[in-house]
Write a protein that holds these residues in place. Structure first.
Motif, PDB file in Angstrom:
ATOM      1  N   HIS A   1      45.036  18.102  36.790  1.00 12.08           N
ATOM      2  CA  HIS A   1      45.805  17.721  37.981  1.00 12.08           C
ATOM      3  C   HIS A   1      45.724  16.213  38.188  1.00 12.08           C
ATOM      4  O   HIS A   1      44.877  15.537  37.602  1.00 12.08           O
ATOM      5  CB  HIS A   1      45.213  18.407  39.217  1.00 12.08           C
ATOM      6  N   GLY A   2      46.593  15.721  39.056  1.00 16.72           N
ATOM      7  CA  GLY A   2      46.503  14.323  39.481  1.00 16.72           C
ATOM      8  C   GLY A   2      46.754  13.350  38.351  1.00 16.72           C
ATOM      9  O   GLY A   2      46.168  12.274  38.295  1.00 16.72           O
ATOM     10  N   LEU A   3      47.620  13.723  37.394  1.00 19.01           N
ATOM     11  CA  LEU A   3      47.955  12.765  36.336  1.00 19.01           C
ATOM     12  C   LEU A   3      49.472  12.644  36.253  1.00 19.01           C
ATOM     13  O   LEU A   3      50.206  13.363  36.946  1.00 19.01           O
ATOM     14  CB  LEU A   3      47.335  13.161  34.999  1.00 19.01           C
ATOM     15  N   LYS A   4      49.937  11.726  35.419  1.00 19.78           N
ATOM     16  CA  LYS A   4      51.379  11.534  35.305  1.00 19.78           C
ATOM     17  C   LYS A   4      51.804  11.937  33.896  1.00 19.78           C
ATOM     18  O   LYS A   4      51.713  11.131  32.954  1.00 19.78           O
ATOM     19  CB  LYS A   4      51.739  10.061  35.557  1.00 19.78           C
ATOM     20  N   PRO A   5      52.258  13.188  33.720  1.00 20.87           N
ATOM     21  CA  PRO A   5      52.654  13.624  32.373  1.00 20.87           C
ATOM     22  C   PRO A   5      53.751  12.738  31.780  1.00 20.87           C
ATOM     23  O   PRO A   5      53.833  12.591  30.562  1.00 20.87           O
ATOM     24  CB  PRO A   5      53.165  15.048  32.609  1.00 20.87           C
ATOM     25  N   SER A   6      54.550  12.089  32.653  1.00 14.93           N
ATOM     26  CA  SER A   6      55.626  11.237  32.115  1.00 14.93           C
ATOM     27  C   SER A   6      55.035  10.049  31.330  1.00 14.93           C
ATOM     28  O   SER A   6      55.724   9.445  30.507  1.00 14.93           O
ATOM     29  CB  SER A   6      56.520  10.732  33.243  1.00 14.93           C
ATOM     30  N   HIS A   7      53.760   9.710  31.564  1.00 12.63           N
ATOM     31  CA  HIS A   7      53.104   8.635  30.800  1.00 12.63           C
ATOM     32  C   HIS A   7      52.621   9.127  29.439  1.00 12.63           C
ATOM     33  O   HIS A   7      52.099   8.339  28.653  1.00 12.63           O
ATOM     34  CB  HIS A   7      51.855   8.129  31.538  1.00 12.63           C
ATOM     35  N   MET A   8      52.695  10.446  29.232  1.00  9.66           N
ATOM     36  CA  MET A   8      52.001  11.025  28.070  1.00  9.66           C
ATOM     37  C   MET A   8      52.956  11.730  27.114  1.00  9.66           C
ATOM     38  O   MET A   8      52.529  12.563  26.312  1.00  9.66           O
ATOM     39  CB  MET A   8      50.959  12.033  28.568  1.00  9.66           C
ATOM     40  N   THR A   9      54.244  11.395  27.190  1.00 16.95           N
ATOM     41  CA  THR A   9      55.250  12.157  26.440  1.00 16.95           C
ATOM     42  C   THR A   9      54.916  12.239  24.947  1.00 16.95           C
ATOM     43  O   THR A   9      54.959  13.316  24.348  1.00 16.95           O
ATOM     44  CB  THR A   9      56.632  11.509  26.663  1.00 16.95           C
ATOM     45  N   ALA A  10      54.576  11.089  24.350  1.00 14.72           N
ATOM     46  CA  ALA A  10      54.339  11.080  22.896  1.00 14.72           C
ATOM     47  C   ALA A  10      53.128  11.941  22.530  1.00 14.72           C
ATOM     48  O   ALA A  10      53.120  12.632  21.504  1.00 14.72           O
ATOM     49  CB  ALA A  10      54.125   9.643  22.419  1.00 14.72           C
ATOM     50  N   VAL A  11      52.102  11.931  23.382  1.00 10.99           N
ATOM     51  CA  VAL A  11      50.897  12.719  23.096  1.00 10.99           C
ATOM     52  C   VAL A  11      51.162  14.198  23.330  1.00 10.99           C
ATOM     53  O   VAL A  11      50.768  15.056  22.523  1.00 10.99           O
ATOM     54  CB  VAL A  11      49.729  12.236  23.997  1.00 10.99           C
ATOM     55  N   LEU A  12      51.866  14.501  24.414  1.00  8.67           N
ATOM     56  CA  LEU A  12      52.107  15.914  24.730  1.00  8.67           C
ATOM     57  C   LEU A  12      52.937  16.576  23.643  1.00  8.67           C
ATOM     58  O   LEU A  12      52.727  17.751  23.307  1.00  8.67           O
ATOM     59  CB  LEU A  12      52.786  16.046  26.103  1.00  8.67           C
ATOM     60  N   SER A  13      53.864  15.827  23.047  1.00  7.75           N
ATOM     61  CA  SER A  13      54.688  16.465  21.993  1.00  7.75           C
ATOM     62  C   SER A  13      53.839  16.784  20.753  1.00  7.75           C
ATOM     63  O   SER A  13      54.129  17.734  20.027  1.00  7.75           O
ATOM     64  CB  SER A  13      55.929  15.644  21.667  1.00  7.75           C
ATOM     65  N   VAL A  14      52.743  16.043  20.555  1.00  2.00           N
ATOM     66  CA  VAL A  14      51.840  16.366  19.433  1.00  2.00           C
ATOM     67  C   VAL A  14      51.117  17.701  19.699  1.00  2.00           C
ATOM     68  O   VAL A  14      50.956  18.525  18.804  1.00  2.00           O
ATOM     69  CB  VAL A  14      50.840  15.208  19.201  1.00  2.00           C
ATOM     70  N   PHE A  15      50.711  17.922  20.952  1.00  6.19           N
ATOM     71  CA  PHE A  15      50.060  19.207  21.275  1.00  6.19           C
ATOM     72  C   PHE A  15      51.042  20.363  21.057  1.00  6.19           C
ATOM     73  O   PHE A  15      50.662  21.425  20.550  1.00  6.19           O
ATOM     74  CB  PHE A  15      49.556  19.211  22.727  1.00  6.19           C
ATOM     75  N   GLU A  16      52.306  20.127  21.420  1.00 11.08           N
ATOM     76  CA  GLU A  16      53.303  21.200  21.224  1.00 11.08           C
ATOM     77  C   GLU A  16      53.500  21.458  19.735  1.00 11.08           C
ATOM     78  O   GLU A  16      53.572  22.601  19.290  1.00 11.08           O
ATOM     79  CB  GLU A  16      54.627  20.825  21.893  1.00 11.08           C
ATOM     80  N   GLU A  17      53.550  20.382  18.963  1.00 11.46           N
ATOM     81  CA  GLU A  17      53.728  20.538  17.514  1.00 11.46           C
ATOM     82  C   GLU A  17      52.552  21.315  16.908  1.00 11.46           C
ATOM     83  O   GLU A  17      52.709  22.070  15.944  1.00 11.46           O
ATOM     84  CB  GLU A  17      53.842  19.150  16.867  1.00 11.46           C
ATOM     85  N   ALA A  18      51.377  21.138  17.517  1.00 11.01           N
ATOM     86  CA  ALA A  18      50.180  21.834  17.011  1.00 11.01           C
ATOM     87  C   ALA A  18      50.143  23.302  17.450  1.00 11.01           C
ATOM     88  O   ALA A  18      49.204  24.019  17.121  1.00 11.01           O
ATOM     89  CB  ALA A  18      48.925  21.108  17.491  1.00 11.01           C
ATOM     90  N   GLY A  19      51.155  23.704  18.225  1.00 11.65           N
ATOM     91  CA  GLY A  19      51.255  25.132  18.589  1.00 11.65           C
ATOM     92  C   GLY A  19      50.775  25.445  19.985  1.00 11.65           C
ATOM     93  O   GLY A  19      50.713  26.621  20.372  1.00 11.65           O
ATOM     94  N   CYS A  20      50.430  24.424  20.789  1.00 14.92           N
ATOM     95  CA  CYS A  20      49.978  24.689  22.157  1.00 14.92           C
ATOM     96  C   CYS A  20      51.186  24.909  23.059  1.00 14.92           C
ATOM     97  O   CYS A  20      52.264  24.353  22.827  1.00 14.92           O
ATOM     98  CB  CYS A  20      49.188  23.495  22.706  1.00 14.92           C
ATOM     99  N   THR A  21      50.988  25.704  24.099  1.00 12.38           N
ATOM    100  CA  THR A  21      52.043  25.890  25.104  1.00 12.38           C
ATOM    101  C   THR A  21      51.697  25.013  26.289  1.00 12.38           C
ATOM    102  O   THR A  21      50.552  25.039  26.778  1.00 12.38           O
ATOM    103  CB  THR A  21      52.072  27.369  25.563  1.00 12.38           C
ATOM    104  N   LEU A  22      52.669  24.230  26.723  1.00 11.74           N
ATOM    105  CA  LEU A  22      52.412  23.319  27.844  1.00 11.74           C
ATOM    106  C   LEU A  22      53.280  23.702  29.039  1.00 11.74           C
ATOM    107  O   LEU A  22      54.469  23.998  28.870  1.00 11.74           O
ATOM    108  CB  LEU A  22      52.754  21.873  27.447  1.00 11.74           C
ATOM    109  N   HIS A  23      52.679  23.692  30.204  1.00 10.41           N
ATOM    110  CA  HIS A  23      53.441  23.846  31.453  1.00 10.41           C
ATOM    111  C   HIS A  23      53.310  22.512  32.166  1.00 10.41           C
ATOM    112  O   HIS A  23      52.220  22.175  32.653  1.00 10.41           O
ATOM    113  CB  HIS A  23      52.869  24.966  32.318  1.00 10.41           C
TER     114      HIS A  23
END
Ligand code: EPZ
Length: 418
Positions: free
Chosen positions: A253-275
């Motif tokens: 909580h309390g973070l800005k996912p919009s700052h983390m787009t490039a990193v979050l897409s790596v987690f998705e590529e690794a098979g994680c589900t993100l909400h």
């Protein structure tokens, strides 16, 4: 000497709120020197680099009151113009005091900064920009003698690389300079936007934050304000990687996912589900992570070099081959030999690392090689079977505030032994 002892293999589950960002807190603390009245910074992380900045502020004549994660800085009318070598060498970002001290005191005497050993870390872009603004700078061995006898003035400056630190120094020097500064090829990192937002809240006139051209109209003086440091996107990425290697399910909580787009897409590529929500991210990891094709570290909004090491530790236990190219620093793979001691199969050549995922890592006695290298060992230790002991925590403590407390909250078995 402290050590972290991790009994690996526990699934991480639960919720937490990352701290304020180190790489924003440090330039914000330097910026307080410029204010003519008290400033309060909230959500300041408890880090040794923050303590070092506070020591520099005190040396410069500011009065600093700390209350938990908040500090009040009462700037002095007379700012000292020198910073002793031992304080400069504590951390790399001591160099952002150069622009602030020069602007406030009219001269500055300091030595080249310390910080993580990531290969050569020149400050030529900082010095060139300040010279364009009217500073006379003499380099004498490891000492820098800077003066602006007629005051600093606005200038048209084009950086040859969007350096984060050089952009910060120009901002700090330009807000009180005479006239307009136009900075092209400025860094666009969220921490730069945070600094601009803070300075504008103090009365500065900066336009273009987050874009590659910054327009800074010098003002007579800045006044204090109360400001909350932005969330730490790299600490958040580290916790997500730690959860991902345990088939975990965590919400930050309390973070800005919009700052983390490039990193979050790596987690998705690794098979994680993100909400992903405006201020939170929930990550649910699969039983086994998949390889991620190619990660290239780049200036923002590209994949951040600071997340490279912890994400590498994650790919070390994914199925298949991942490739990483480090484009920002010459020598940012020192953690690889420690990961290999834990059973990882990683080969590096120049700027490239090839990671052959293994089914599991095993506990070992390892040492932090640098700040983010330490974060990689945290992730690896949490993934590993058996006990991992991580030494040389001075590196990790520069950028992670008691990570064992937050990771324990998520179910990790991790203790600090003094
Ligand atoms: C900041 O360092 C961060 N530090 C680093 O975080 C981060 O890795 C880096 O930006 C890149 O995002 C702080 O904010 C305190 P740069 P900085 O100037 O300002 C070359 C961490 O782990 N360069 O953008 O030093 C330089 O050698 C740390 O939290 C020049 O050639 O980064 C490097 O290759 C480590 N001449 C590249 O630019 C210069 O004058 C990027 O450096 C300045 C930089």
């Amino acid at each position: 000497m402290s050590k972290l002892v991790i009994n690996g293999g526990r699934r991480l589950e639960g919720e937490l709120t990352p701290h304020g960002a180190k790489n924003s807190a440090l330039p914000l603390l330097a910026a307080t020197v410029l204010s003519s009245s008290p400033v309060i910074l909230d959500r300041l992380p408890m880090l040794t680099d923050v303590e070092a900045s506070v020591a520099i502020l005190t040396h410069l004549g500011c009065t600093v009151h700390r209350d938990g994660n908040s500090v009040e800085v009462i700037p002095s009318a007379e700012c000292a113009n020198s910073i002793p070598e031992h304080l400069m060498r504590e951390m790399r970002s001591s160099i952002v005091f150069l622009g602030a001290v020069l602007a406030k005191a009219g001269s500055a005497r300091l030595c080249f900064p310390g910080g993580c050993e990531l290969g050569p870390r020149p400050i030529d872009l900082h010095l060139q920009a300040l010279r364009q603004m009217g500073a006379e700078i003499r380099e004498d061995g490891c000492a820098l003698h800077c003066a602006a006898p007629k005051g600093l003035h606005g200038a048209r400056i084009a950086l040859s690389f969007p350096s984060v630190g050089a952009t910060e120094n120009v901002l700090l020097a330009a807000v009180l300079a005479k006239g307009q500064t136009v900075l092209s090829n400025a860094a666009k990192e969220p921490e730069i936007i945070d600094l601009c937002t803070f300075l504008n809240a103090c009365g500065a006139r900066i336009c273009g934050a987050g874009e590659s051209v910054l327009y800074i109209e010098g003002v007579e003086r800045l006044i204090g304000c109360r400001y909350s440091v932005m969330p730490d996107r790299i600490e958040a990425a580290t916790f997500l990687a730690a959860a991902a290697v345990t088939a975990g399910d965590i919400t930050l909580h309390g973070l800005k996912p919009s700052h983390m787009t490039a990193v979050l897409s790596v987690f998705e590529e690794a098979g994680c589900t993100l909400h992903i929500r405006e201020n939170s991210v929930r990550l649910k990891a699969p039983a086994r992570l998949s390889r991620v094709g190619l990660i290239r570290t780049m200036p923002y909004p590209g994949f951040p070099t600071d997340a490279q090491a912890p994400i590498m530790a994650m790919t070390a236990v994914a199925s298949g081959t991942s490739v990483i190219i480090e484009n920002i620093f010459d020598s940012r793979y020192k953690h690889v030999c420690e990961l290999v001691r834990m059973g990882a199969n990683i080969k590096t050549e120049g700027r490239m690392a090839v990671v052959e995922g293994v089914p599991c890592l095993h506990g070992a006695s390892v040492c932090c090689t640098d700040l983010r290298g330490g974060a990689a060992l945290l992730v690896a230790g949490i993934a590993a079977q058996g006990v991992t002991q991580i030494g040389r925590l001075c590196h990790l403590d520069r950028g992670y505030a008691y990570p064992e407390k937050l990771l324990t909250q998520l179910g990790a078995d991790i203790k600090r032994i003094n």
